[in-house]
Design an enzyme around this catalytic site. Sequence first.
Site, short mmCIF file in Angstrom:
data_model
loop_
_atom_site.label_atom_id
_atom_site.label_comp_id
_atom_site.label_asym_id
_atom_site.label_seq_id
_atom_site.Cartn_x
_atom_site.Cartn_y
_atom_site.Cartn_z
N ASN A 11 -62.10 18.02 21.79
CA ASN A 11 -62.19 16.40 21.56
C ASN A 11 -61.09 15.41 21.52
O ASN A 11 -60.22 16.31 21.29
CB ASN A 11 -63.07 16.98 19.81
CG ASN A 11 -64.05 15.72 19.25
OD1 ASN A 11 -64.55 15.34 20.39
ND2 ASN A 11 -63.48 15.62 18.41
N ASP A 58 -62.69 19.37 13.56
CA ASP A 58 -61.82 18.81 14.06
C ASP A 58 -60.39 19.04 13.53
O ASP A 58 -59.80 18.81 13.13
CB ASP A 58 -61.69 17.08 12.95
CG ASP A 58 -62.68 16.11 13.55
OD1 ASP A 58 -63.07 15.81 14.86
OD2 ASP A 58 -62.56 14.97 12.71
N HIS A 96 -60.41 12.26 19.23
CA HIS A 96 -61.04 11.59 17.86
C HIS A 96 -60.01 10.05 17.02
O HIS A 96 -58.63 10.79 17.52
CB HIS A 96 -60.56 12.84 16.78
CG HIS A 96 -60.95 12.93 15.25
ND1 HIS A 96 -62.19 11.93 14.66
CD2 HIS A 96 -60.75 11.90 14.38
CE1 HIS A 96 -62.42 11.99 13.23
NE2 HIS A 96 -61.14 11.66 12.81
N GLY A 104 -69.77 5.65 26.05
CA GLY A 104 -68.99 6.10 26.97
C GLY A 104 -67.19 5.62 27.49
O GLY A 104 -67.24 5.27 28.59
C1 GAR Z 1 -64.15 7.34 20.38
O1 GAR Z 1 -63.71 6.35 19.13
C2 GAR Z 1 -63.97 8.32 19.75
O2 GAR Z 1 -63.21 8.45 19.61
C3 GAR Z 1 -65.26 8.28 18.45
O3 GAR Z 1 -66.45 8.20 18.86
C4 GAR Z 1 -66.36 7.25 19.72
C5 GAR Z 1 -66.87 7.06 20.92
O4 GAR Z 1 -67.01 5.91 21.99
N1 GAR Z 1 -65.67 10.51 18.20
C6 GAR Z 1 -65.37 10.30 16.92
O5 GAR Z 1 -65.53 9.69 15.97
C7 GAR Z 1 -65.42 12.24 17.02
N2 GAR Z 1 -65.25 11.99 15.53
P1 GAR Z 1 -67.15 5.53 23.68
O6 GAR Z 1 -68.56 6.31 23.30
O7 GAR Z 1 -66.42 4.81 23.52
O8 GAR Z 1 -66.32 7.24 23.81
#
Ligand code: GAR
Length: 201
Positions: free
Chosen positions: A108, A151, A110, A12
Amino acid sequence: MLRTAVLVSGGGTNLQAILDAKRGGRIPHAEIALVIASNPSAYALQRAEQAGVPGTVVQKAKDEAVEAYGERLLAVLRENRIDLCVLAGFLTILPENVIRAYDHRILNIHPSLIPSFCGKGFYGLRVHEAALARGVKLTGATVHFVNEIPDGGDIIAQKAVAVQPGDTPGILQRRVMEEAEWLLLPAALEDVARTIENGGN
Ligand code: GAR
């Protein structure tokens, strides 16, 4: 102010960036009304609690039909009068009934420059592993609207980040977060919320 739900699955840090930006007055057009986690152990739920934002878990059961899971998610969104959703590291594929109900109302983040290293199977560290394996010199992050193609929705904002010699997937992930994701996502949320409040799309 648009009532916004942030959907999370893990640590998060992107949620935290949104909460910090909100507290700092940088998201005047959106209220962070709810955090929805895809699993009860998501640390993001603790971040929500610390910020005084209600948190809840909507977990897809193993044998549950996708549409039924979507209906449960929609019920929570409607109960909470949610206008806008942000997927901030939400790693469950969103059911089509939810996507249809919130057309151009779901953002979203990415961790690559779409259309590189995106789509099915590209999430979290895997994205950075793929970028390093391909030898790109620039990567980055993208905020986009969610549609039925993983995506594949309209791009809202992108920021490039340099790959450095000696990068590991973990080091690169951290740099992409610090230099791109944590800035891009709160700013994109504010842009979209302001546009909608002003009667745009
Ligand atoms: C982030 O890097 C986000 O961009 C990625 O997961 C991570 C979550 O980190 N999302 C994806 O890869 C979606 N395809 P967080 O929980 O610390 O925000």
